[in-house]
Design a protein around this motif. Sequence first.
Motif, PDB file in Angstrom:
ATOM      1  N   ILE A   9     124.943  56.439 136.239  1.00 40.77           N
ATOM      2  CA  ILE A   9     124.721  57.859 136.528  1.00 40.77           C
ATOM      3  C   ILE A   9     123.227  58.168 136.527  1.00 40.77           C
ATOM      4  CG2 ILE A   9     125.049  60.188 135.630  1.00 40.77           C
ATOM      5  CD1 ILE A   9     127.806  59.381 134.708  1.00 40.77           C
ATOM      6  N   LEU A  10     122.502  57.595 135.590  1.00 42.65           N
ATOM      7  CA  LEU A  10     121.052  57.811 135.555  1.00 42.65           C
ATOM      8  C   LEU A  10     120.379  57.246 136.802  1.00 42.65           C
ATOM      9  CD1 LEU A  10     120.227  57.070 131.796  1.00 42.65           C
ATOM     10  CD2 LEU A  10     120.387  59.293 132.945  1.00 42.65           C
ATOM     11  N   VAL A  12     121.801  57.044 139.760  1.00 40.23           N
ATOM     12  CA  VAL A  12     122.135  57.972 140.838  1.00 40.23           C
ATOM     13  C   VAL A  12     121.201  59.183 140.797  1.00 40.23           C
ATOM     14  CG1 VAL A  12     123.896  59.577 141.659  1.00 40.23           C
ATOM     15  CG2 VAL A  12     124.528  57.244 141.053  1.00 40.23           C
ATOM     16  N   VAL A  13     120.956  59.727 139.596  1.00 41.10           N
ATOM     17  CA  VAL A  13     120.048  60.871 139.452  1.00 41.10           C
ATOM     18  C   VAL A  13     118.634  60.491 139.887  1.00 41.10           C
ATOM     19  CG1 VAL A  13     119.013  62.470 137.796  1.00 41.10           C
ATOM     20  CG2 VAL A  13     121.441  61.888 137.622  1.00 41.10           C
ATOM     21  N   LEU A  14     118.192  59.292 139.501  1.00 36.42           N
ATOM     22  CA  LEU A  14     116.845  58.841 139.859  1.00 36.42           C
ATOM     23  C   LEU A  14     116.692  58.714 141.366  1.00 36.42           C
ATOM     24  CD1 LEU A  14     114.091  57.784 138.888  1.00 36.42           C
ATOM     25  CD2 LEU A  14     115.086  55.499 138.812  1.00 36.42           C
ATOM     26  N   ALA A  16     118.479  60.211 143.630  1.00 35.29           N
ATOM     27  CA  ALA A  16     118.720  61.479 144.316  1.00 35.29           C
ATOM     28  C   ALA A  16     117.448  62.296 144.478  1.00 35.29           C
ATOM     29  CB  ALA A  16     119.772  62.286 143.548  1.00 35.29           C
ATOM     30  N   PHE A  17     116.520  62.199 143.520  1.00 35.58           N
ATOM     31  CA  PHE A  17     115.302  63.008 143.559  1.00 35.58           C
ATOM     32  C   PHE A  17     114.096  62.216 144.040  1.00 35.58           C
ATOM     33  CE2 PHE A  17     117.985  65.268 140.537  1.00 35.58           C
ATOM     34  CZ  PHE A  17     117.828  66.577 140.949  1.00 35.58           C
ATOM     35  N   HIS A 232     119.026  57.101 148.830  1.00 34.50           N
ATOM     36  CA  HIS A 232     118.530  58.331 148.210  1.00 34.50           C
ATOM     37  C   HIS A 232     119.380  59.526 148.629  1.00 34.50           C
ATOM     38  CE1 HIS A 232     114.984  56.073 146.941  1.00 34.50           C
ATOM     39  NE2 HIS A 232     114.906  55.601 148.176  1.00 34.50           N
ATOM     40  N   SER A 235     122.875  59.093 147.104  1.00 33.17           N
ATOM     41  CA  SER A 235     122.894  59.415 145.678  1.00 33.17           C
ATOM     42  C   SER A 235     122.848  60.914 145.450  1.00 33.17           C
ATOM     43  CB  SER A 235     121.713  58.737 144.980  1.00 33.17           C
ATOM     44  OG  SER A 235     121.784  57.331 145.084  1.00 33.17           O
ATOM     45  N   ALA A 236     122.046  61.628 146.260  1.00 28.78           N
ATOM     46  CA  ALA A 236     121.959  63.083 146.113  1.00 28.78           C
ATOM     47  C   ALA A 236     123.310  63.737 146.400  1.00 28.78           C
ATOM     48  CB  ALA A 236     120.891  63.643 147.048  1.00 28.78           C
ATOM     49  N   LEU A 239     125.696  62.969 143.569  1.00 31.62           N
ATOM     50  CA  LEU A 239     125.365  63.744 142.369  1.00 31.62           C
ATOM     51  C   LEU A 239     125.887  65.173 142.478  1.00 31.62           C
ATOM     52  CD1 LEU A 239     123.887  63.991 139.655  1.00 31.62           C
ATOM     53  CD2 LEU A 239     121.804  64.539 140.934  1.00 31.62           C
ATOM     54  N   LEU A 243     128.823  66.873 140.116  1.00 25.13           N
ATOM     55  CA  LEU A 243     128.608  68.097 139.344  1.00 25.13           C
ATOM     56  C   LEU A 243     129.626  69.174 139.718  1.00 25.13           C
ATOM     57  CD1 LEU A 243     124.701  68.310 139.401  1.00 25.13           C
ATOM     58  CD2 LEU A 243     126.165  67.602 137.511  1.00 25.13           C
TER      59      LEU A 243
END
Length: 267
Positions: A9-10, A12-14, A16-17, A232, A235-236, A239, A243
């Motif tokens: 998950i981390l 994916v967050v990395l 995404a941004f 990227h 992943s965004a 994410l 959520l």
Amino acid sequence: MAVFIIAPILLVVLYAFRSADGGFTLSNFSCLPIFARSFWLALLSTVMCLVLGYPMAYIMSRLSPSRQSLCMMLIMLPMWMNFLLRTYAWMSILENNGFINGFFRSIGLISFLQTHFGYTLDYIPLINTQGAIVLGMVYNFLPFMVLPIYTVLIKLDRRLIEAAQDLGAPTHLVFRRVIVPLSIPGVISGITMVFVPSVSTFVISQMLGSGKNLLIGDLIDLQFMGGAYNPHLGSAIALVMMLLIFLCMWIMNKFDDGSGEEGGLLL
């Protein structure tokens, strides 16, 4: 949990941004039309599953144990077949020269439309539409609505129903004031179990929608498995979808917690 859940998950967050050159960006979060379409079709499929599944579960719960077992087998029987094969079957049924259009030709519906309404096609377009996608979702996910509701209904205390009848409540009032409130936990579970896979599906939309109606799952699949490799953006999207699903589940759980108190007040 740290290795197999939190770390991915981390990542994916990395991703995404971050942009392709490694810089910070928010441009990856720009697919609102696809999100709206995915949630609309998933919501429509969930409502249809509830409308069909609740009466099925209620009727099953009123049958004898042997007939309940037979109905359960009939509901679960398609699930023993491969998911892709079930969807391929619907492709052959809905295609332009498929079973349904062949039936329409045999009864003269196509010729009637051509003669009286100026219809130009020799078939009715059923496949590669949003309706076909919703139909595929309902067919594949309907058991996930029926089974939780059925499980709750067969565990209801029949003495409560008998007490309501003894107090003079008619059948429709017993159903509305006793059975429905007590079955809300099963309804909430069914809605969750249908909505979550519906909003993230991509096989059904690819096979029955022919890629013309992209959903969230299709876009994520294209970013990781397609020619336009963009982890990227993928992943965004993943994410945001994660959520939103967590938010929906949290709302459902809150509603479920309050439904028990409401059912108690109604009783």
